[in-house]
Structure formats: structure tokens, C-alpha cells
Design an enzyme around this catalytic site. Structure first.
Site, short mmCIF file in Angstrom:
data_model
loop_
_atom_site.label_atom_id
_atom_site.label_comp_id
_atom_site.label_asym_id
_atom_site.label_seq_id
_atom_site.Cartn_x
_atom_site.Cartn_y
_atom_site.Cartn_z
CB ALA A 110 -59.57 32.03 -31.22
CB THR A 111 -57.64 36.14 -27.58
OG1 THR A 111 -58.05 37.32 -28.25
CG2 THR A 111 -56.24 35.75 -28.01
N GLY A 169 -66.57 30.44 -25.71
CA GLY A 169 -67.29 30.02 -26.91
C GLY A 169 -66.48 30.26 -28.18
CB CYS A 205 -57.66 40.14 -23.27
SG CYS A 205 -57.08 39.37 -24.80
#
Length: 195
Positions: free
Chosen positions: A17-18, A22, A71
Site C-alpha cells: 500500500a502506498t 489512512g 508518487c
């Protein structure tokens, strides 16, 4: 949806997860082994002697892909100060629009970051500046790294911020300072080097 993401994370074997805090928290709370990092803000060091055209082309690919919302592209490109003119000339030849005058960079500073974060109205969209249609990436020259300049935060657009350095050690220190103060620790960093 968030519900579908939670279900998928609970049923798979591994979660990568990136993104926002949250999402990474949800990944770690899913009961499934997970690797997660928060927002990216990659500094990239351009070492002396590296081919400028090669570096610029890779920067365009990294920063320009999907209109800059990924990102993992160069957010901050640290370059040898004495190579700045040659770097900017190469950028322009490859389709990058370079803004190196403080008054021009100030205009971007006013619209790209709102309340300390990427302007959500502009993420992945045209910022409303008069820029040639063929532009691949925008380069903005800054005079400081880290919290000293809001443009060192993750921008989420086809924008690379540039800053010159004197020694390689200075560049590494600036990269660490930028990640520490403006986000990105534990995410991504890069180097263009032949050594």
C-alpha cells in the site's frame, strides 16, 4: 470503494500500500501481512558526470507519467550547481518548461499548494498557466529544501523542483532534510550516477 479495498486486503496473501496515511493504516490493520508507505516525495540526486540528456529523459518519464500523480517520480532534482545552465538547456530541448525566475516560481507556489497540501482542485490537471501544449513537465527552481519552501512538498502533478548543490555530500544532506521536513521518509529516493 473503501469497503471493497478492505475486503480485498483481508482476502489476499500480501498487501502493498502506498498513499495517504489512512490507506497504509488500513493495510496494516487488515490482518494480512502488509508493506506500506505514506505519501511519496522522492528526492533524486544527479551526480557529476552523468549524461544530462539521459537523466532528463528519465525524469520526464517519471514525473510526466499519468500527469504526475504517481508518487515515485522525481519531486526534487538535486543537481551540481555548476551544471545548472546545461541541465536547464537540456530540459528545454527535451520539452520541459523551466521556470528559474523567483517571481515566476512564486506564481506556482501560490496555486500548487493550499493549506500545506497539494491543491486538490489541480491534482493531475492543468494549473491554468500559459504553457505550450507540447509541454511534458514543468521545472521550478527553488533556493531551499525542506520546510523552507512549500514547493518541496509532494505536488502530484507533472512538476519537478530543482536545486543546485556544491558537493555530493551536500546533495545527500539536502535529500535527507527534504524527506524529513517535507515528507517521504521510508518511501523513495533516487540517484543518477556512473559511480
Amino acid at each position: 470503494t473503501l469497503e471493497h479495498s478492505a475486503q480485498l486486503m483481508a482476502e489476499c496473501d500480501l498487501v502493498l500500500a502506498t498513499g495517504a496515511f489512512g490507506l497504509t493504516k488500513a493495510a496494516y490493520s487488515s490482518g494480512t501481512p502488509a508493506y506500506g508507505v505514506g505519501p511519496g516525495n522522492p528526492p533524486v540526486v544527479l551526480d557529476r558526470g552523468y549524461d544530462l540528456t539521459d537523466a532528463v529523459k528519465m525524469t520526464i518519464t517519471a514525473v510526466g507519467s499519468d500527469n504526475g500523480i504517481l508518487c515515485d517520480g522525481d519531486n526534487l532534482l538535486l543537481h551540481p550547481a555548476e551544471e545548472e545552465k546545461a541541465l536547464f538547456d537540456t530540459m528545454r530541448q527535451e520539452g520541459v518548461v523551466v521556470f528559474d525566475k523567483p517571481e515566476d516560481v512564486d506564481k506556482f507556489r501560490e496555486v500548487l499548494i493550499v493549506n500545506g497540501k497539494s491543491n486538490p482542485a489541480l491534482v493531475g490537471k492543468d494549473a491554468g498557466f500559459d504553457i505550450p501544449e507540447s509541454t511534458k513537465v514543468i521545472a521550478l527552481k527553488v533556493s531551499a529544501v525542506g520546510s523552507a519552501d512549500i514547493l518541496n512538498k509532494e505536488i502530484m502533478g507533472p512538476v519537478v523542483v530543482t536545486k543546485g548543490y556544491d558537493t555530493f555530500e551536500d546533495a545527500v544532506a539536502m535529500a535527507i532534510q527534504n524527506m524529513t521536513e517535507s515528507g517521504g521518509i521510508g518511501h523513495t529516493a533516487g540517484i543518477f550516477s556512473n559511480d
